[in-house]
Design a protein around this motif. Structure first.
Motif, PDB file in Angstrom:
ATOM      1  N   LEU A   1       0.876  -1.253  -0.088  1.00  0.00           N
ATOM      2  CA  LEU A   1      -0.042   0.142   0.058  1.00  0.00           C
ATOM      3  C   LEU A   1       0.783   1.318  -0.033  1.00  0.00           C
ATOM      4  N   THR A   2       2.158   1.198   0.329  1.00  0.00           N
ATOM      5  CA  THR A   2       3.129   2.199   0.378  1.00  0.00           C
ATOM      6  C   THR A   2       4.204   1.769  -0.638  1.00  0.00           C
ATOM      7  N   LYS A   3       4.338   2.433  -1.678  1.00  0.00           N
ATOM      8  CA  LYS A   3       5.545   2.194  -2.329  1.00  0.00           C
ATOM      9  C   LYS A   3       6.891   2.767  -1.688  1.00  0.00           C
ATOM     10  N   LYS A   4       6.527   3.989  -1.130  1.00  0.00           N
ATOM     11  CA  LYS A   4       7.764   4.796  -0.401  1.00  0.00           C
ATOM     12  C   LYS A   4       7.175   4.844   1.006  1.00  0.00           C
ATOM     13  N   PRO A   5       8.015   4.935   1.808  1.00  0.00           N
ATOM     14  CA  PRO A   5       7.234   5.373   3.166  1.00  0.00           C
ATOM     15  C   PRO A   5       6.716   6.635   3.559  1.00  0.00           C
ATOM     16  N   VAL A   6       5.459   6.321   4.212  1.00  0.00           N
ATOM     17  CA  VAL A   6       4.867   7.685   4.620  1.00  0.00           C
ATOM     18  C   VAL A   6       5.514   8.238   5.904  1.00  0.00           C
ATOM     19  N   THR A   7       5.815   9.673   5.703  1.00  0.00           N
ATOM     20  CA  THR A   7       6.694  10.373   6.711  1.00  0.00           C
ATOM     21  C   THR A   7       5.693  11.616   7.178  1.00  0.00           C
ATOM     22  N   ALA A   8       6.256  12.040   8.301  1.00  0.00           N
ATOM     23  CA  ALA A   8       5.418  12.877   9.064  1.00  0.00           C
ATOM     24  C   ALA A   8       5.485  14.456   8.330  1.00  0.00           C
ATOM     25  N   THR A   9       4.476  15.232   8.318  1.00  0.00           N
ATOM     26  CA  THR A   9       4.391  16.427   7.814  1.00  0.00           C
ATOM     27  C   THR A   9       5.303  17.467   8.515  1.00  0.00           C
ATOM     28  N   GLU A  10       5.604  18.492   7.934  1.00  0.00           N
ATOM     29  CA  GLU A  10       6.456  19.615   8.910  1.00  0.00           C
ATOM     30  C   GLU A  10       5.704  20.058  10.021  1.00  0.00           C
ATOM     31  N   GLU A  11       4.320  20.025   9.665  1.00  0.00           N
ATOM     32  CA  GLU A  11       3.413  20.357  10.851  1.00  0.00           C
ATOM     33  C   GLU A  11       3.466  19.479  11.946  1.00  0.00           C
ATOM     34  N   GLU A  12       3.487  18.033  11.820  1.00  0.00           N
ATOM     35  CA  GLU A  12       3.476  17.441  12.688  1.00  0.00           C
ATOM     36  C   GLU A  12       4.782  17.339  13.353  1.00  0.00           C
ATOM     37  N   ILE A  13       5.916  17.398  12.798  1.00  0.00           N
ATOM     38  CA  ILE A  13       7.246  17.303  13.338  1.00  0.00           C
ATOM     39  C   ILE A  13       7.366  18.437  14.449  1.00  0.00           C
ATOM     40  N   ASP A  14       6.716  19.675  13.967  1.00  0.00           N
ATOM     41  CA  ASP A  14       6.963  20.883  14.655  1.00  0.00           C
ATOM     42  C   ASP A  14       6.145  20.639  16.038  1.00  0.00           C
ATOM     43  N   ARG A  15       5.093  20.059  15.949  1.00  0.00           N
ATOM     44  CA  ARG A  15       4.128  19.511  17.113  1.00  0.00           C
ATOM     45  C   ARG A  15       4.631  18.732  17.979  1.00  0.00           C
ATOM     46  N   ASN A  16       5.287  17.515  17.255  1.00  0.00           N
ATOM     47  CA  ASN A  16       5.943  16.543  17.939  1.00  0.00           C
ATOM     48  C   ASN A  16       7.239  16.019  17.279  1.00  0.00           C
ATOM     49  N   PRO A  17       8.363  16.588  17.960  1.00  0.00           N
ATOM     50  CA  PRO A  17       9.457  16.296  17.422  1.00  0.00           C
ATOM     51  C   PRO A  17       9.919  14.647  17.216  1.00  0.00           C
ATOM     52  N   ARG A  18       9.325  14.067  18.032  1.00  0.00           N
ATOM     53  CA  ARG A  18       9.718  12.641  17.700  1.00  0.00           C
ATOM     54  C   ARG A  18       9.188  11.856  16.442  1.00  0.00           C
ATOM     55  N   SER A  19       8.392  12.782  15.848  1.00  0.00           N
ATOM     56  CA  SER A  19       7.884  12.063  14.686  1.00  0.00           C
ATOM     57  C   SER A  19       8.758  12.254  13.629  1.00  0.00           C
ATOM     58  N   ARG A  20       9.836  13.007  13.827  1.00  0.00           N
ATOM     59  CA  ARG A  20      10.886  13.482  12.629  1.00  0.00           C
ATOM     60  C   ARG A  20      11.573  12.393  12.010  1.00  0.00           C
ATOM     61  N   SER A  21      11.719  11.223  12.813  1.00  0.00           N
ATOM     62  CA  SER A  21      12.322  10.164  12.140  1.00  0.00           C
ATOM     63  C   SER A  21      11.483   9.002  11.591  1.00  0.00           C
ATOM     64  N   ALA A  22      10.065   9.088  11.884  1.00  0.00           N
ATOM     65  CA  ALA A  22       8.999   7.960  11.766  1.00  0.00           C
ATOM     66  C   ALA A  22       9.243   7.934  10.174  1.00  0.00           C
ATOM     67  N   LYS A  23       8.923   6.540   9.732  1.00  0.00           N
ATOM     68  CA  LYS A  23       8.806   6.001   8.545  1.00  0.00           C
ATOM     69  C   LYS A  23       7.468   5.192   8.737  1.00  0.00           C
ATOM     70  N   MET A  24       6.598   5.177   7.879  1.00  0.00           N
ATOM     71  CA  MET A  24       5.449   3.947   8.071  1.00  0.00           C
ATOM     72  C   MET A  24       5.340   3.269   6.687  1.00  0.00           C
ATOM     73  N   ARG A  25       5.125   2.022   6.791  1.00  0.00           N
ATOM     74  CA  ARG A  25       4.939   1.029   5.671  1.00  0.00           C
ATOM     75  C   ARG A  25       3.404   0.395   5.879  1.00  0.00           C
ATOM     76  N   ALA A  26       2.918  -0.034   4.761  1.00  0.00           N
ATOM     77  CA  ALA A  26       1.797  -0.768   5.019  1.00  0.00           C
ATOM     78  C   ALA A  26       1.413  -1.667   4.043  1.00  0.00           C
ATOM     79  N   ALA A  27       0.967  -2.825   4.201  1.00  0.00           N
ATOM     80  CA  ALA A  27       0.381  -3.675   3.291  1.00  0.00           C
ATOM     81  C   ALA A  27      -0.832  -4.348   3.356  1.00  0.00           C
ATOM     82  N   GLU A  28      -1.459  -4.987   2.500  1.00  0.00           N
ATOM     83  CA  GLU A  28      -2.712  -5.661   2.729  1.00  0.00           C
ATOM     84  C   GLU A  28      -2.429  -7.255   2.310  1.00  0.00           C
ATOM     85  N   LYS A  29      -3.177  -7.918   3.148  1.00  0.00           N
ATOM     86  CA  LYS A  29      -2.870  -9.455   3.109  1.00  0.00           C
ATOM     87  C   LYS A  29      -3.756  -9.746   1.898  1.00  0.00           C
ATOM     88  N   VAL A  30      -3.316 -10.568   0.991  1.00  0.00           N
ATOM     89  CA  VAL A  30      -3.956 -10.856  -0.216  1.00  0.00           C
ATOM     90  C   VAL A  30      -4.876 -12.336   0.148  1.00  0.00           C
TER      91      VAL A  30
END
Ligand code: SAM
Length: 317
Positions: A288-317
């Motif tokens: 579901l994610t070809k590239k990892p989803v990362t936090a927006t600038e707005e989220e990083i400002d609000r929550n510095p912890r999110s700056r290094s987050a990468k999210m990947r997702a997949a659906e079981k076939v």
């Protein structure tokens, strides 16, 4: 090279120790939680993500939460924890099962093809980072413990004081991606015994100067960052646990079930990326994610912890 730079103070969140869930909306969207479904939060901590999942599952649903940390489970499952049924939900709240254990045990503890969603938000919680007595933070004086489950396993103090210099250097290099690992390991061995976080920080700081990674002010990381990350990963067997979870995931998900993983450093993300790609190749997953989803600038400002987050997702076939 991406390092877990979560050892920064946080603002906001709920409760005394604010944990602001990272990529909350994105994770919930990719999980596509349906009313009445069964979801597993493999890293429930203070329940930031779990609470949102529970709202969407509603009364006919079932939320299963794992955590290695008994202190987190006691809070989240308590009368004022994030998983206590909020008044505005009325009776519309799912069955909740909290399991104290490692998500590496998912294959043994969850029946095959029973989950509609599985979320893992890896790493340490604010509860762990902000409690100096747990020894996770290099910004606070505390005993060198670093165990997510304080009831079992070796502490960081035992590791730092007992393994041989070569093995220590390998741990720091492999799990911290620290180029100065040999120099740091030598300094640690010469300064033994090391009992506290502050002592360890002093030894590392004397052996290694601050690293400059890029132009962003927050990318100039503390010299102890990588060594603390390495010790934490080693003490908690984090990468082996993650591999076990990823191996179990396609078995415990129903067809159409969603897997969402949020990682905080490149070692984790590489393992997630490879497992999902391999699963897709074998026809187990639709990515579901070809590239990892990362936090927006707005989220990083609000929550510095999110700056290094990468999210990947997949659906079981
Ligand atoms: C980043 S926090 C999760 C935060 C949570 N999503 C929230 O929003 O409140 C990660 C949690 O995962 C737990 N954890 C890490 N590795 C684990 C494992 N192998 N098994 C179970 N829990 C684990 C940690 O103890 C910690 O509480």
């Amino acid at each position: 090279m991406r390092t877990d730079t979560t050892d920064t103070p946080e603002r906001g969140g709920h409760g005394a120790v604010g944990h602001v869930p990272v990529l909350l909306k994105e994770a919930i969207d990719f999980l596509a939680v349906q009313r009445g479904g069964t979801c597993l939060d493999a890293t429930v901590a203070l329940g930031g993500h779990s609470c949102e999942i529970a709202r969407r599952l509603g009364a006919p649903g079932h939320l299963i939460g794992f955590d290695k940390d008994p202190a987190a489970l006691a809070i989240v499952g308590g009368a004022t924890g994030a998983l206590a049924r909020p008044a505005e939900q009325g009776a519309d709240w799912p069955q909740i099962t909290l399991i104290h254990g490692s998500f590496a045990e998912v294959a043994e503890r969850i029946a095959p093809a029973t989950l509609d969603g599985l979320l893992a938000d890896l790493g340490v919680s604010s509860l762990q980072l902000q409690d100096a007595a747990r020894g996770f933070s290099f910004q606070a004086e505390g005993p060198l413990d670093m165990r997510m489950n304080p009831m079992s396993g070796e502490t960081a103090e035992q590791v730092v004081n007992h393994i041989d210099e070569r093995e220590l250097a390998d741990v720091i290099y492999e799990f911290g991606e620290e180029r100065r690992s040999r120099r740091i390991a030598r300094a640690i061995v010469r300064s033994r015994p090391i009992r506290t976080t502050r002592q360890l920080v002093e030894v590392i700081s004397a052996a290694a100067r601050p690293m400059k990674l890029g132009q962003h002010k927050y990318e100039r990381i503390h010299p102890a960052t990588r060594t603390f990350q390495a010790l934490r990963i080693f003490v908690n067997h984090e990468l082996d646990d993650l591999k076990a979870l990823l191996e179990a995931a396609p078995r415990v998900l129903k067809p159409g079930g969603r897997l969402v993983v949020i990682s905080f450093h490149s070692l984790e993300d590489r393992i997630v990326k490879d497992a999902l790609r391999e699963g897709a190749k074998q026809g187990l997953y639709r990515l579901l994610t070809k590239k990892p989803v990362t936090a927006t600038e707005e989220e990083i400002d609000r929550n510095p912890r999110s700056r290094s987050a990468k999210m990947r997702a997949a659906e079981k076939v």
